[in-house]
Motif scaffolding. Structure first.
Motif, mmCIF file in Angstrom:
data_model
loop_
_atom_site.group_PDB
_atom_site.id
_atom_site.type_symbol
_atom_site.label_atom_id
_atom_site.label_comp_id
_atom_site.label_asym_id
_atom_site.label_seq_id
_atom_site.Cartn_x
_atom_site.Cartn_y
_atom_site.Cartn_z
ATOM 1 N N TRP A 1 -24.064 36.172 29.610
ATOM 2 C CA TRP A 1 -24.458 35.277 30.687
ATOM 3 C C TRP A 1 -23.422 34.180 30.879
ATOM 4 C CZ3 TRP A 1 -29.016 35.557 33.625
ATOM 5 C CH2 TRP A 1 -29.910 36.565 33.252
ATOM 6 N N PRO A 2 -23.283 33.698 32.083
ATOM 7 C CA PRO A 2 -22.396 32.549 32.296
ATOM 8 C C PRO A 2 -23.020 31.285 31.707
ATOM 9 C CG PRO A 2 -23.506 33.116 34.343
ATOM 10 C CD PRO A 2 -23.876 34.186 33.361
ATOM 11 N N ASP A 3 -22.206 30.507 31.037
ATOM 12 C CA ASP A 3 -22.686 29.248 30.455
ATOM 13 C C ASP A 3 -22.305 28.081 31.356
ATOM 14 O OD1 ASP A 3 -23.895 30.034 27.934
ATOM 15 O OD2 ASP A 3 -21.885 30.667 27.329
ATOM 16 N N PRO A 4 -23.179 27.037 31.403
ATOM 17 C CA PRO A 4 -24.480 26.944 30.746
ATOM 18 C C PRO A 4 -25.594 27.546 31.606
ATOM 19 C CG PRO A 4 -23.999 24.871 31.790
ATOM 20 C CD PRO A 4 -22.808 25.758 32.043
ATOM 21 N N ILE A 5 -26.638 27.974 30.939
ATOM 22 C CA ILE A 5 -27.777 28.569 31.639
ATOM 23 C C ILE A 5 -28.411 27.565 32.611
ATOM 24 C CG2 ILE A 5 -30.065 29.578 31.290
ATOM 25 C CD1 ILE A 5 -27.766 31.398 30.449
ATOM 26 N N LYS A 6 -28.320 26.291 32.294
ATOM 27 C CA LYS A 6 -28.989 25.277 33.120
ATOM 28 C C LYS A 6 -28.409 25.195 34.525
ATOM 29 C CE LYS A 6 -26.138 21.432 31.369
ATOM 30 N NZ LYS A 6 -26.158 20.172 30.594
ATOM 31 N N TYR A 7 -27.195 25.703 34.749
ATOM 32 C CA TYR A 7 -26.604 25.677 36.075
ATOM 33 C C TYR A 7 -27.126 26.803 36.976
ATOM 34 C CZ TYR A 7 -23.029 22.390 34.340
ATOM 35 O OH TYR A 7 -22.363 21.307 33.822
ATOM 36 N N THR B 1 -14.540 31.684 38.223
ATOM 37 C CA THR B 1 -13.400 32.519 38.603
ATOM 38 C C THR B 1 -12.483 32.855 37.433
ATOM 39 O OG1 THR B 1 -12.207 30.499 39.226
ATOM 40 C CG2 THR B 1 -13.386 31.674 40.973
ATOM 41 N N ASP B 2 -12.465 31.997 36.424
ATOM 42 C CA ASP B 2 -11.638 32.260 35.243
ATOM 43 C C ASP B 2 -12.498 33.015 34.223
ATOM 44 O OD1 ASP B 2 -9.768 32.306 33.249
ATOM 45 O OD2 ASP B 2 -10.060 30.214 32.663
ATOM 46 N N VAL B 3 -12.719 34.294 34.497
ATOM 47 C CA VAL B 3 -13.594 35.116 33.659
ATOM 48 C C VAL B 3 -12.738 36.120 32.893
ATOM 49 C CG1 VAL B 3 -15.508 36.744 33.609
ATOM 50 C CG2 VAL B 3 -15.505 34.853 35.275
ATOM 51 N N GLU B 4 -12.787 36.012 31.601
ATOM 52 C CA GLU B 4 -12.069 36.928 30.722
ATOM 53 C C GLU B 4 -13.050 37.366 29.643
ATOM 54 O OE1 GLU B 4 -8.497 36.409 27.524
ATOM 55 O OE2 GLU B 4 -8.169 35.545 29.534
ATOM 56 N N PHE B 5 -13.131 38.658 29.391
ATOM 57 C CA PHE B 5 -14.158 39.115 28.458
ATOM 58 C C PHE B 5 -13.655 40.263 27.592
ATOM 59 C CE2 PHE B 5 -14.649 41.651 32.278
ATOM 60 C CZ PHE B 5 -14.940 42.930 31.821
ATOM 61 N N PHE C 1 -11.551 39.374 34.928
ATOM 62 C CA PHE C 1 -12.320 39.692 36.125
ATOM 63 C C PHE C 1 -11.546 39.149 37.326
ATOM 64 C CE2 PHE C 1 -15.403 38.650 39.407
ATOM 65 C CZ PHE C 1 -16.230 39.761 39.433
ATOM 66 N N GLU C 2 -11.004 40.038 38.133
ATOM 67 C CA GLU C 2 -10.194 39.633 39.275
ATOM 68 C C GLU C 2 -11.073 39.408 40.503
ATOM 69 O OE1 GLU C 2 -7.163 38.945 38.889
ATOM 70 O OE2 GLU C 2 -6.708 39.904 36.971
ATOM 71 N N THR C 3 -10.858 38.284 41.200
ATOM 72 C CA THR C 3 -11.606 37.996 42.421
ATOM 73 C C THR C 3 -10.746 37.138 43.347
ATOM 74 O OG1 THR C 3 -13.604 37.002 43.347
ATOM 75 C CG2 THR C 3 -12.706 35.984 41.367
ATOM 76 N N ASP C 4 -10.894 37.354 44.649
ATOM 77 C CA ASP C 4 -10.192 36.547 45.637
ATOM 78 C C ASP C 4 -11.070 35.434 46.184
ATOM 79 O OD1 ASP C 4 -7.943 38.160 45.395
ATOM 80 O OD2 ASP C 4 -8.690 39.588 46.899
ATOM 81 N N VAL C 5 -12.321 35.383 45.735
ATOM 82 C CA VAL C 5 -13.258 34.379 46.228
ATOM 83 C C VAL C 5 -12.911 33.027 45.622
ATOM 84 C CG1 VAL C 5 -15.684 33.698 46.324
ATOM 85 C CG2 VAL C 5 -15.054 36.130 46.428
#
Length: 877
Positions: free
Chosen positions: A796-802, A708-712, A765-769
C-alpha cells in the motif's frame, strides 16, 4: 521387596495467613491468590484496578498444611520395614518456604525452580497422624534483606525494583512492561510421597548421529543412577512399540551394597535411525527409553522400579561462521538449514498452577497452525512444565530456552552460585531428552547493561576467576558456570551466552548486530523509527521486536467492568497497559499512519492493523534476507511476544484468552512454505534526513513524490528443499476506482530451494502523469504454481491516512455451512472480524483486492450472531 510407588499429595490441604486463625481448604498445586479467589476473599486481579487491591497478599506470611499417611509398604505389624525408604518430594515451592513435618523442620527453600527430595521415614508415625506444614514468607521482604546483606554487589535491576535481583523466582512476578505485580507464593508444583527399595534417577542418553551414509546411523550411550539393592537391570529402546535394542546387566549385592551405583552398559550402534524433524521438514519420530530394576526374588520378573523417557534423535547446530557481513547465526537440523519464524513466550498465566497440560497443548498447536517454527522461552519467566516441551516435540516446534535471568546484573556470592548450579543441573536433566529443545541461552538482555552502565567487560580476558572481581560478575555465570554444567549434562544442545549477544567488531563490545542475535527495539522503543524501516534494521537473527496492539473488543470488555471506562486512554486502560510511555508511542505510530478514531472499537481495530503492518514488514523483509546457502544474512525472526499472562494491551499477537489478533494471521501468511513478497521504496512523508546543506532534519517535503517516484521489489521465499517453477503476477490497482492503472506484469520464475529468489529488484513504475494528477494505487503480487495461487501480497502507499476509502463496495455472501465469501469493488485495507474466545475464524486481518479471487472465510462458534457472522471493520476514513 517393595515396589517403587508414588502417592500424590493433592487433596486434604488447608491454608491460612499468619494473621488469620481460620484454615480453609486448598488445592495443591497451589498459589495463594487462586485459593483466595476460590474462597471469594479477593477480587479478580485481572479486572479493572483490582491488582492494587490485592497487593497486600504479597506482604503476608502464608501457611499450608495437610496430613501425610505412612505408606503400607513401609510398615509391617506397626513396625517400619528395613530397606524401604520414604521420601517427600516437592517439585516446586514458591519461593521462601520452610517445611515442617510433625513439628520438625525438614527443609528450607529459597529457589522456586528447584525440586527437593527429603527422606522422612524416620519422622513418620505409624499409628498417629503425620502433619505436614509449609510456611511461605514474602519474597519482596527477603529480597530486600539479601540486597542489604550483600553490599559488595552493585545490584542493577531493570523493569522492577531491586529486590528481585537476588531472588530465584519468576522475575516477572515483580511486574513487567506487559504484566501486573503479583508476587505469588505456594506449592506451585506437585507434592508427592515416594516409597521404594530401589530408585532410578538421572537417566541420560547421549548419542552421535552419522548422516554421511544412505540412512542415518546412531550410536547411543546410556547412563543411569540406581539406589538400593538389585540383581538385574534392563534397558530397552523402543520405536512404535518395537524393541530396537536392549541392554541387561546382572550385579551382585557385594558389588553394589546399599549405596547408589551407576548403570552404564556399553554403547551400541543403531542403523537406519528414524530422525526427529522440525515441522515442515519431516516426521516427528520419537523413541521410548525404558530402564527397569528387576526383583531378585523368584524368577526375577517383578519390576521394582521403572523410569521412562521419550527421546527424539536429531543433530542440532547453531551455525556461526565468518562471512562477508560478520558471523552467521542460524540453525541447522539434521544437516538442513532452517529459517526460523516464530515467537517469544512468557508465562501463560500470572498464576502458574492454572495452566493445564491441555492449555499448553492448545498454545503450541496455535503456534504450529500459524506456520511458526520456534518458540523462545524468555528468561524472566519459568522453566516450563514438561507438558509444554512434549507438545513441541509432537508438533515439531523448536524451543530456544533461556536460563531464568533477565534485565539485571545478578550477584555471584557463594550461596547464590550454589543455588543456581542446582537449578541449572536439575532443569537441564529434566529437559535434555526433548528433541524440540535446540538452544540453551544464558540470559535475557543482561549484557545490554554493560553498554548502558559502562560495566567492565574485557572480551579477550578468558580467566573466569577474574570476572568475579569486576562490576559485572554475572559474566562468570553466563560464560563459565552454565556452559560447563550444560557440557556435562547434555552434549547435543548448543549454548549461547545471552540474548542479545555477539562479539566481533570490537574486543569490548558485548552486542554486535553483524555477529550475534539482536533485539530490535528502535521501533516502539529507542528511536521510535517508522516500522516501514524494519527490513533494514535487522541482524543475523532477530530474537525480539514488536509493536503493541489492543486485544479484540470482547477481551477489552472482560477486563473493564465499567462501561464508562471503555474508551481509549481511560484510567483502567492506562493502568492495564504496563509499557511506560505507551500513550506517546502508540499515538505516534497511529498518528503517522492512520486517522485516529475516538471510539474504543475503532481505536482497537487500527492498533491491530498497525501491529499487523509492522509484523508484515519485519517477517517479509527479514525472511528475504535468508538468501541462499553461504549467504544467510538473517537466520530468523521471533516476535515479542506470542502470548499474555493476563488480559491487557501489549505486544502479544494472541491475547490471554487465546484470541488471535490480526498479526497472528499476518505471520501465518508470511511464513507459508512458498511466500511471495512485494515492497515499494519507503518515502518518509514527514521529514527529509539531514544533509550537508540543511545540517538538520526538515519537514520541507513534497508528499506527492510518493505518487510518481515508485520503485518496488518482488521476491519469493521458499522453505521447501526442492526447486519450484511458478509464475508471479503483479497488478497496479487504483485505490480510488478499483481499476488497474497500468498493465500487469507476469514473470515465469524458477524458485530456488531453501532460499529467497529475487523476481524484481528496484523496478520503477513509469508514468507520464504529473504528481498533482497522480492517484494512489496498491501493488498486488500473486504466486501461481501449477495453475493454483499459493500466495499473495499487497503493498500500500504510505501513509494510509492520506487515502480515501469511501464507497468500497464490500459484499459478504453466505455460502452455507459457516462459509462466507467476501469481495469488493475497490481495494480494502485491514478487514478484521472482531474475534472472541470460543470462535474460530479461518482467516482475519486481510486486504481485499478487486479483480482477485473472492476471499472465502469459515467462521465457527458464532451461530448466535446475526447470520452467523462476527462484527467486522476495515480501514475507513
Amino acid at each position: 521387596m517393595a515396589r517403587y510407588t508414588v502417592q500424590a499429595l493433592s487433596a486434604g490441604w488447608e491454608f491460612k495467613s499468619s494473621n488469620d486463625s481460620i484454615w480453609r481448604s486448598a488445592q495443591v498445586p497451589s498459589e495463594v491468590h487462586t485459593e483466595l479467589l476460590r474462597h471469594n476473599m479477593i477480587p479478580d486481579p485481572f479486572v479493572d484496578l483490582n491488582e492494587l487491591d490485592v497487593a497486600w497478599v504479597a506482604e503476608e506470611t502464608w501457611h499450608y498444611r495437610t496430613e501425610v499417611p505412612i505408606p503400607e509398604t513401609a510398615t509391617h505389624n506397626g513396625a517400619k520395614v528395613s530397606g524401604v525408604e520414604v521420601d517427600l518430594v516437592f517439585e516446586g515451592l514458591d519461593t521462601f518456604a520452610t517445611v515442617i513435618l510433625n513439628g520438625e523442620t525438614i527443609l528450607k527453600s529459597e529457589n522456586m525452580f528447584i525440586e527437593h527430595r527429603v527422606a522422612v521415614k524416620h519422622l513418620l508415625n505409624s499409628n498417629t497422624a503425620n502433619t505436614l506444614e509449609i510456611i511461605f514468607e514474602p519474597a519482596r521482604r527477603h529480597g530486600l534483606e539479601l540486597v542489604k546483606a550483600h553490599p559488595e554487589h552493585n545490584f542493577i535491576v531493570h523493569q522492577t525494583e531491586v529486590s528481585r535481583g537476588p531472588v530465584r523466582k519468576g522475575q516477572c512476578h515483580w511486574g513487567w512492561d506487559w504484566g501486573p505485580i503479583l508476587l505469588t507464593c505456594g506449592p506451585w508444583k506437585p507434592v508427592r510421597l515416594e516409597t521404594y527399595a530401589n530408585r532410578i534417577q538421572n537417566v541420560k542418553l547421549d548419542y552421535e548421529l552419522d548422516l554421511t551414509g544412505p540412512s542415518p546411523v546412531v550410536e547411543v550411550n546410556l547412563f543411569a543412577e540406581i539406589t538400593g539393592l538389585a540383581c538385574r537391570v534392563t534397558a530397552d529402546f523402543f520405536f512404535a512399540g518395537e524393541t530396537i535394542v536392549s541392554f541387561e546387566e546382572v550385579v551382585s549385592n557385594e558389588a553394589q551394597g546399599t549405596a547408589a551405583w551407576i548403570y552404564q552398559p556399553a554403547s551400541t550402534k543403531i542403523p537406519g535411525a528414524k530422525l526427529w524433524w522440525p515441522r515442515g521438514y519431516g516426521s516427528q519420530n520419537l523413541y521410548e527409553l525404558r530402564v527397569r530394576v528387576m526383583s531378585a526374588d523368584g524368577d526375577g520378573s517383578t519390576c521394582l522400579a521403572e523410569e521412562r523417557q521419550t527421546v527424539g534423535l536429531r543433530r542440532t547446530e547453531l551455525v556461526q561462521e565468518k562471512d562477508t557481513i560478520g558471523q552467521s547465526f542460524y540453525f541447522r537440523v539434521n544437516g538442513v538449514d532452517i529459517f526460523i519464524g516464530g515467537s517469544c513466550w512468557i508465562p501463560a498465566d500470572s498464576f502458574l498452577p492454572r495452566i493445564t497440560p491441555q492449555r499448553y497443548q492448545d498454545w503450541i498447536q496455535l503456534l504450529a497452525d500459524g506456520n511458526q517454527s520456534m518458540i523462545r522461552i524468555w528468561g524472566g519467566g519459568i522453566y516450563e512444565s514438561s507438558a509444554f516441551y512434549t507438545a513441541c516435540d509432537s508438533l515439531g516446534i523448536l524451543v530456544w530456552q533461556d536460563f531464568m535471568f533477565a534485565c539485571a546484573s545478578y550477584p555471584t556470592y557463594p550461596s547464590f552460585l550454589t543455588s543456581i548450579t542446582t537449578e541449572a543441573r536439575q532443569n537441564i536433566r529434566r529437559l535434555r531428552h526433548h528433541p524440540s529443545l535446540v538452544l540453551w541461552c544464558g540470559n535475557n538482555e543482561d549484557y545490554q547493561l554493560i553498554e548502558r552502565y559502562k560495566l567492565e567487560y574485557n572480551f579477550p580476558d578468558k580467566d573466569p576467576a577474574s570476572w568475579l572481581q569486576t562490576n559485572f560478575p554475572a559474566r562468570y555465570i553466563y560464560e563459565h558456570l552454565l556452559p560447563t554444567i550444560l557440557a556435562s549434562e547434555s552434549s547435543v544442545i548448543p549454548y549461547h551466552p545471552g540474548s542479545p549477544w555477539g562479539t566481533g567488531t570490537s574486543p569490548t563490545l558485548a552486542v554486535d548486530a553483524t555477529v550475534g542475535d539482536v533485539h530490535q527495539w528502535n521501533v516502539w522503543h529507542g528511536t521510535t523509527a517508522p516500522y516501514q524501516r524494519l527490513p533494514d534494521m535487522g541482524g543475523r537473527f532477530v530474537s525480539e521486536f514488536g509493536m503493541e496492539a489492543y486485544p479484540h473488543l470482547d477481551t477489552l470488555h472482560r477486563l473493564i467492568s465499567n462501561p464508562a471506562q471503555r474508551f481509549p486512554g481511560s484510567q483502567v486502560l492506562d493502568f492495564n497497559n504496563k509499557a511506560v510511555g505507551y500513550e506517546r508511542r502508540m499515538l505516534t505510530y497511529l498518528g503517522e499512519n492512520f486517522r485516529v478514531p475516538a471510539d474504543l472499537a475503532g481505536f482497537a481495530h487500527l492498533t491491530q492493523v498497525m501491529q499487523a503492518d509492522a509484523v508484515a514488514w519485519a517477517y517479509k523483509g527479514w525472511r528475504r534476507r535468508w538468501g541462499r546457502a553461504g549467504e544467510r544474512a538473517c537466520g530468523g525472526v521471533l516476535v515479542w511476544q506470542l502470548n499474555d499472562c493476563w488480559p491487557t494491551v501489549s505486544w502479544a499477537v494472541v491475547d490471554y484468552f487465546m484470541v488471535k489478533k490480526p498479526a497472528w494471521y499476518t505471520i501465518r501468511r508470511a511464513m507459508k512454505p512458498l511466500a511471495v513478497g512485494v515492497a515499494r521504496k519507503f518515502h518518509d512523508w514527514t521529514a527529509r534526513p539531514a544533509d550537508a546543506l540543511w545540517k538538520r532534519d526538515t519537514g520541507h517535503v513534497d508528499p506527492r513524490e510518493a505518487l510518481t517516484d515508485v520503485e518496488f521489489d518482488v521476491w519469493v521465499a521458499n522453505s521447501r528443499l526442492e526447486r519450484v517453477e511458478g509464475r508471479v503476477v503483479v497488478r497496479f490497482v487504483s485505490v480510488k476506482t478499483g481499476r488497474d492503472v497500468k498493465e500487469r506484469l507476469e514473470n515465469e520464475v524458477v524458485i530456488e530451494p531453501n532460499a529467497c529468489t529475487e523476481v524484481l529488484v528496484g523496478f520503477k513504475f513509469e508514468t507520464d502523469v504529473p504528481a498533482k494528477d497522480a492517484e494512489h494505487f496498491v501493488i498486488h503480487a500473486s504466486l501461481w504454481v501449477e495453475g493454483e495461487q499459493v500466495s499473495s501480497d499487497t503493498s500500500w502507499p504510505d501513509p494510509i491516512k492520506y487515502l480515501d476509502f469511501a464507497d468500497r463496495g464490500i459484499q459478504v455472501k453466505s455460502l452455507g455451512q459457516n462459509l462466507f465469501e467476501l469481495s469488493a469493488e475497490k481495494p480494502v485495507k485491514g478487514f478484521v472480524f472482531s474475534e472472541r474466545q470460543g470462535v474460530k475464524v479461518s482467516d482475519n486481518g486481510f486486504d481485499i483486492i478487486p479483480g482477485e479471487k473472492a476471499v472465502q472465510i469459515r467462521i465457527e462458534g458464532a451461530e448466535s450472531e446475526p447470520g452467523g457472522l462476527l462484527p467486522w471493520k476495515f480501514v475507513r476514513q
